[in-house]
Design a protein around this motif. Structure first.
Motif, PDB file in Angstrom:
ATOM      1  N   GLY A  22       0.837  -1.185   0.000  1.00 36.66           N
ATOM      2  CA  GLY A  22       0.000   0.000   0.000  1.00 36.66           C
ATOM      3  C   GLY A  22       0.874   1.237   0.000  1.00 36.66           C
ATOM      4  O   GLY A  22       1.906   1.285   0.682  1.00 36.66           O
ATOM      5  N   MET A  32      -3.714  -1.139   5.776  1.00 28.05           N
ATOM      6  CA  MET A  32      -3.748   0.281   6.131  1.00 28.05           C
ATOM      7  C   MET A  32      -4.793   1.047   5.326  1.00 28.05           C
ATOM      8  O   MET A  32      -4.492   1.831   4.431  1.00 28.05           O
ATOM      9  CB  MET A  32      -2.359   0.890   5.946  1.00 28.05           C
ATOM     10  N   SER A  33      -6.055   0.831   5.676  1.00 23.61           N
ATOM     11  CA  SER A  33      -7.151   1.518   4.995  1.00 23.61           C
ATOM     12  C   SER A  33      -7.641   2.741   5.759  1.00 23.61           C
ATOM     13  O   SER A  33      -8.298   3.608   5.183  1.00 23.61           O
ATOM     14  CB  SER A  33      -8.321   0.545   4.796  1.00 23.61           C
ATOM     15  N   VAL A  67      -3.098   6.209   9.099  1.00 19.01           N
ATOM     16  CA  VAL A  67      -2.039   6.472   8.119  1.00 19.01           C
ATOM     17  C   VAL A  67      -1.417   7.837   8.366  1.00 19.01           C
ATOM     18  O   VAL A  67      -0.182   7.997   8.366  1.00 19.01           O
ATOM     19  CB  VAL A  67      -2.591   6.370   6.681  1.00 19.01           C
ATOM     20  N   SER A  90       3.790   0.368   2.682  1.00 20.06           N
ATOM     21  CA  SER A  90       3.716  -0.590   3.784  1.00 20.06           C
ATOM     22  C   SER A  90       3.292  -1.953   3.260  1.00 20.06           C
ATOM     23  O   SER A  90       2.575  -2.065   2.263  1.00 20.06           O
ATOM     24  CB  SER A  90       2.725  -0.132   4.856  1.00 20.06           C
ATOM     25  N   ALA A 149      -2.916   3.754   0.570  1.00 23.26           N
ATOM     26  CA  ALA A 149      -3.286   3.581   1.972  1.00 23.26           C
ATOM     27  C   ALA A 149      -4.159   4.741   2.460  1.00 23.26           C
ATOM     28  O   ALA A 149      -4.013   5.879   2.016  1.00 23.26           O
ATOM     29  CB  ALA A 149      -2.027   3.472   2.836  1.00 23.26           C
ATOM     30  N   SER A 198      -9.565   1.533  -0.525  1.00 20.81           N
ATOM     31  CA  SER A 198      -8.257   0.875  -0.489  1.00 20.81           C
ATOM     32  C   SER A 198      -8.416  -0.634  -0.616  1.00 20.81           C
ATOM     33  O   SER A 198      -7.669  -1.291  -1.351  1.00 20.81           O
ATOM     34  CB  SER A 198      -7.523   1.220   0.806  1.00 20.81           C
TER      35      SER A 198
END
Length: 246
Positions: free
Chosen positions: A78, A156-157, A162, A175, A203, A209
Motif C-alpha cells: 500500500g 492500512m485503509s 495512516v 507498507s 493507503a 483501499s
C-alpha cells in the motif's frame, strides 16, 4: 547462486510460475516451497502466507533447509507516498515496524525492544538495483522509486491511522505485512534480502483501499516480477560470462 523468491500470496507468486518448470514441491503448514527452473536458472519459489509470523516461519524453513545465497521478497504494497500510483514499483531501502511502540522505555517509535530502530537493506545489492533501474528506465511501464517501507499486521485503509504514522515517519513510501520479518530472519542467517514491491492500493482510503487491493493485487504481482526479472537476467549474464569458454 541459489535464489529464493518469497511472496505472501498465490496471486503474487503466480507470475513466477509462468514459463517455469516446477521440479519439486514441499508443503509445511502454510509454507509452500517449489523448486523451479526458469530461463535456465534454478529458483526456490516460496508462498509464505500473509503476515509477519507466516513470513518469518517460511523464511526460517527456507534458510534452514536450503541456505539460499539471496532472498528476494516480491509482491504488493500500500502506498503512503501520495505521488505513487497503483502499479508503481518501490524498492525498499530500509524497513521499520509500523505497529510497534515502546517509546515509554526510551526506544524509537517503531523499534522493537532490544532490536535495531530500523533494518537497512544491503548497500551493495541496492546499488546493483539502482544501476539496473537506470539501465532499464525506458523499458519500465511504471514509475520506479526507492525508500522507506513499513511492515505491520494491519491493512492500512484507515486514513487517520495512516496520517498518524506519516507524522512520525514522513519519509514512508509504502507498507506491507511481511517484508521486515523476512529481512530480520535473513539477517539472523546472514543471507541478504532485497524487496521489490508494487503498489496495489493507496493507503488510508477506507473501503476504496480494500477494493483497489482486490482489483490490482495481480497487476502488482506482475509488475514486481517484471522488475525482478531484470535482476535475475543480470545475474545469469554474470554467470555465463564467468564460465570458461570451450
Amino acid at each position: 547462486m541459489k535464489i529464493a523468491v518469497i511472496c505472501a500470496m498465490q496471486e503474487e507468486i503466480a507470475p513466477f510460475r509462468i514459463n517455469s518448470d516446477i521440479t519439486g514441491r514441499e508443503v509445511m503448514g502454510k509454507t509452500v516451497i517449489e523448486h523451479a527452473v526458469r530461463e535456465g536458472r534454478e529458483l526456490l519459489l516460496v508462498e509464505s502466507g500473509i503476515g509477519k509470523v507466516n513470513a518469518a516461519v517460511a523464511t526460517t524453513l527456507v534458510a534452514d533447509r536450503h541456505r539460499p545465497d539471496l532472498i528476494i521478497n516480491t509482491g504488493s504494497v500500500g502506498a503512503f507516498d501520495a505521488t505513487l500510483k497503483v502499479g508503481d514499483v518501490v524498492i525498499p531501502t530500509s524497513y521499520i515496524y509500523g505497529d510497534v511502540d515502546a517509546t515509554c522505555f526510551g526506544y524509537a517509535w517503531g523499534q522493537m525492544p532490544q532490536m535495531p530502530p530500523s533494518y537497512e537493506i544491503d548497500a551493495a545489492w541496492l546499488e546493483r538495483l539502482r544501476v539496473i533501474a537506470q539501465e532499464e528506465q525506458g523499458n519500465l511501464p511504471y514509475r520506479l522509486d526507492f525508500g522507506l517501507a513499513l511492515t505491520l499486521d494491519s491493512f492500512m485503509s484507515e486514513g487517520e491511522r495512516v496520517q498518524g504514522i506519516l507524522e512520525k515517519l514522513p519519509d514512508t513510501k509504502v507498507s506491507d505485512m511481511e517484508g521486515l520479518a523476512i529481512v530480520e530472519v535473513g539477517q539472523r542467517y546472514e543471507i541478504p534480502v532485497i524487496a521489490v514491491k508494487s503498489v496495489s492500493d493507496i493507503a488510508g482510503h477506507g473501503a476504496e483501499s480494500a477494493d483497489s487491493f482486490d482489483e490490482n493485487v495481480e497487476l502488482a504481482g506482475r509488475h514486481a516480477v517484471h522488475f525482478t526479472e531484470f535482476l535475475l537476467r543480470s545475474l545469469s549474464s554474470e554467470v555465463a560470462t564467468a564460465e570458461p569458454q570451450a
